[in-house]
Write a protein that holds these residues in place. Structure first.
Motif, mmCIF file in Angstrom:
data_model
loop_
_atom_site.group_PDB
_atom_site.id
_atom_site.type_symbol
_atom_site.label_atom_id
_atom_site.label_comp_id
_atom_site.label_asym_id
_atom_site.label_seq_id
_atom_site.Cartn_x
_atom_site.Cartn_y
_atom_site.Cartn_z
ATOM 1 N N PHE A 108 16.092 21.562 82.509
ATOM 2 C CA PHE A 108 15.223 22.603 83.345
ATOM 3 C C PHE A 108 16.180 23.347 84.280
ATOM 4 O O PHE A 108 16.288 24.591 84.011
ATOM 5 C CB PHE A 108 14.340 22.040 84.212
ATOM 6 N N ARG A 109 17.367 22.985 84.662
ATOM 7 C CA ARG A 109 18.064 23.374 85.810
ATOM 8 C C ARG A 109 19.031 24.299 84.950
ATOM 9 O O ARG A 109 19.553 25.561 85.199
ATOM 10 C CB ARG A 109 19.072 22.435 86.579
ATOM 11 N N ALA A 110 19.605 23.776 83.816
ATOM 12 C CA ALA A 110 20.464 24.912 82.827
ATOM 13 C C ALA A 110 20.013 26.022 82.358
ATOM 14 O O ALA A 110 20.285 27.254 82.062
ATOM 15 C CB ALA A 110 21.056 23.800 81.687
ATOM 16 N N GLN A 111 18.341 25.837 81.941
ATOM 17 C CA GLN A 111 17.668 26.924 81.369
ATOM 18 C C GLN A 111 17.387 27.810 82.566
ATOM 19 O O GLN A 111 17.508 29.165 82.238
ATOM 20 C CB GLN A 111 16.557 26.380 80.824
ATOM 21 N N HIS A 112 17.239 27.266 83.832
ATOM 22 C CA HIS A 112 16.786 28.176 84.920
ATOM 23 C C HIS A 112 17.918 29.087 85.103
ATOM 24 O O HIS A 112 17.952 30.315 85.394
ATOM 25 C CB HIS A 112 16.600 27.495 86.160
ATOM 26 N N ALA A 113 19.407 28.357 85.119
ATOM 27 C CA ALA A 113 20.426 29.366 85.604
ATOM 28 C C ALA A 113 20.863 30.243 84.438
ATOM 29 O O ALA A 113 20.998 31.505 84.601
ATOM 30 C CB ALA A 113 21.672 28.244 85.573
ATOM 31 N N ALA A 114 20.579 29.889 83.026
ATOM 32 C CA ALA A 114 20.744 30.780 82.020
ATOM 33 C C ALA A 114 19.842 32.111 82.257
ATOM 34 O O ALA A 114 20.233 33.180 81.901
ATOM 35 C CB ALA A 114 20.561 30.188 80.673
ATOM 36 N N PHE A 115 18.472 31.875 82.446
ATOM 37 C CA PHE A 115 17.501 33.018 82.442
ATOM 38 C C PHE A 115 17.915 33.914 83.376
ATOM 39 O O PHE A 115 17.880 34.873 83.653
ATOM 40 C CB PHE A 115 16.142 32.274 82.764
ATOM 41 N N ALA A 120 14.175 33.100 75.671
ATOM 42 C CA ALA A 120 13.322 32.186 75.578
ATOM 43 C C ALA A 120 12.856 31.749 74.190
ATOM 44 O O ALA A 120 12.924 30.428 73.914
ATOM 45 C CB ALA A 120 11.948 32.667 76.383
ATOM 46 N N PHE A 121 12.830 32.547 73.399
ATOM 47 C CA PHE A 121 12.384 32.031 72.026
ATOM 48 C C PHE A 121 13.713 31.317 71.174
ATOM 49 O O PHE A 121 13.453 30.263 70.715
ATOM 50 C CB PHE A 121 11.663 32.997 71.376
ATOM 51 N N SER A 122 14.411 31.745 71.385
ATOM 52 C CA SER A 122 15.823 31.312 70.764
ATOM 53 C C SER A 122 16.454 29.775 71.271
ATOM 54 O O SER A 122 16.545 29.219 70.771
ATOM 55 C CB SER A 122 17.148 32.094 71.024
ATOM 56 N N SER A 123 16.074 29.853 72.567
ATOM 57 C CA SER A 123 16.301 28.776 73.317
ATOM 58 C C SER A 123 15.544 27.481 72.956
ATOM 59 O O SER A 123 15.820 26.341 72.625
ATOM 60 C CB SER A 123 16.350 28.752 74.845
ATOM 61 N N TYR A 124 14.154 27.842 72.787
ATOM 62 C CA TYR A 124 13.060 27.153 72.423
ATOM 63 C C TYR A 124 13.355 26.523 70.933
ATOM 64 O O TYR A 124 13.367 25.363 70.622
ATOM 65 C CB TYR A 124 11.706 27.567 72.505
ATOM 66 N N GLU A 125 13.543 27.442 69.981
ATOM 67 C CA GLU A 125 13.601 27.011 68.746
ATOM 68 C C GLU A 125 14.923 26.060 68.164
ATOM 69 O O GLU A 125 15.092 25.291 67.716
ATOM 70 C CB GLU A 125 13.948 28.361 67.764
ATOM 71 N N HIS A 126 16.140 26.670 69.097
ATOM 72 C CA HIS A 126 17.203 25.707 68.916
ATOM 73 C C HIS A 126 17.352 24.314 69.608
ATOM 74 O O HIS A 126 17.381 23.474 68.783
ATOM 75 C CB HIS A 126 18.530 26.404 69.621
ATOM 76 N N ASN A 127 16.557 24.311 70.696
ATOM 77 C CA ASN A 127 16.439 22.832 71.245
ATOM 78 C C ASN A 127 15.479 21.892 70.597
ATOM 79 O O ASN A 127 15.537 20.768 70.538
ATOM 80 C CB ASN A 127 16.055 22.932 72.772
#
Length: 266
Positions: A35-42, A63-70
């Motif tokens: 969550f923290r890594a995603q928050h920082a990237a956004f 958002a969608f690229s991160s979801y699909e990859h993870n």
């Protein structure tokens, strides 16, 4: 383990909170670290493209690229999904989405409306004719109506469908049908898909909040009606206006969400 998939975005948000609290602090790994890594990237993206014409495109694609990859990484060993083209059984659930998701769907509807009319599908008319979810039916499969973007079992906004749609997948089509007919309460859904969706969406909300943008969750149908009625909706969002405010889903208060986001970031 079977889980109740018949609820809306507020319970998905609670799922994110519950899962993120299970982080392994001693190694810096786990859902909270994710969550923290995603928050920082956004946050970096929002800061780098503030005021830019492609602001919405950038944050939506991330958002969608991160979801699909993870989600691909987290579901390698799962059994095959029952979801298939032509099955719209779950498309009776209230869909909640963030402002970037709603605005991208609105853009797609505007761009594709003419082409779809040529084959007999009037997207704006379908949306206008769809009743908003009520307090009594919101969050259940038994809404009494299907998604306005479902045509002959096919999602006509599939390329820009929200995270809620991407993260709701099942291992058993028969169980989905039974739930739709109000004959079953449980469907064997993929918790991995639900969890990744919840954490990515929550991190996006948190970053939008910190950057001064509208960060709530909205009923997709109600929010789209607002976005399509305002030609300046995207510009208003970039300027910090909560243009979709009337369609906010408030089953979890903004104050509670804000406190939780701050705790997860700490």
């Amino acid at each position: 383990m079977p889980a109740r998939p018949l609820r809306g975005g507020w319970n998905i948000w609670r799922l994110a909170v519950a899962v993120a609290s299970q982080t392994r602090a001693e190694t810096g790994e786990g859902p909270a670290a994710f969550f923290r890594a995603q928050h920082a990237a956004f946050g970096l993206t929002l800061d780098a493209h503030k005021g830019a014409a492609d602001f919405l495109d950038r944050i939506w694609m991330q958002a969608f690229s991160s979801y699909e990859h993870n989600v691909a990484e987290q579901t390698k060993d799962l059994p095959p999904l029952a979801c298939r083209k032509g099955c719209g059984t779950c498309c009776r659930i209230q869909v909640v989405a963030t402002a970037p998701e709603v605005l991208m769907v609105a853009r797609y509807v505007r761009a594709m409306a003419g082409g779809f009319r040529k084959v007999g599908i009037d997207l704006p008319a379908r949306l206008a004719a769809t009743a908003d979810a009520t307090a009594e039916t919101a969050g259940t499969m038994f809404l009494g109506r299907e998604c306005p973007f479902l045509a002959e079992g096919i999602c006509v906004i599939y390329p820009v469908r929200p995270l809620a749609c991407r993260g709701h997948v099942s291992f058993n089509e028969e169980a989905c049908v039974s739930a739709l007919e109000d004959e079953a309460d449980e469907v064997p859904v993929s918790e991995s898909h639900r969890t990744v969706r919840a954490l990515v969406q929550g991190a996006l909300q948190s970053a939008l909040r910190d950057a001064g943008h509208a960060w709530s969750l909205y009923d997709l149908v109600g929010a789209l009606k607002i976005a399509l009625a305002r030609v300046d909706a995207e510009a208003a969002f970039r300027a910090g206006e909560d243009v979709l405010h009337p369609a906010i889903i408030d089953h979890v208060s903004r104050e509670e969400m804000a406190r939780t986001f701050d705790k997860l970031k700490a």
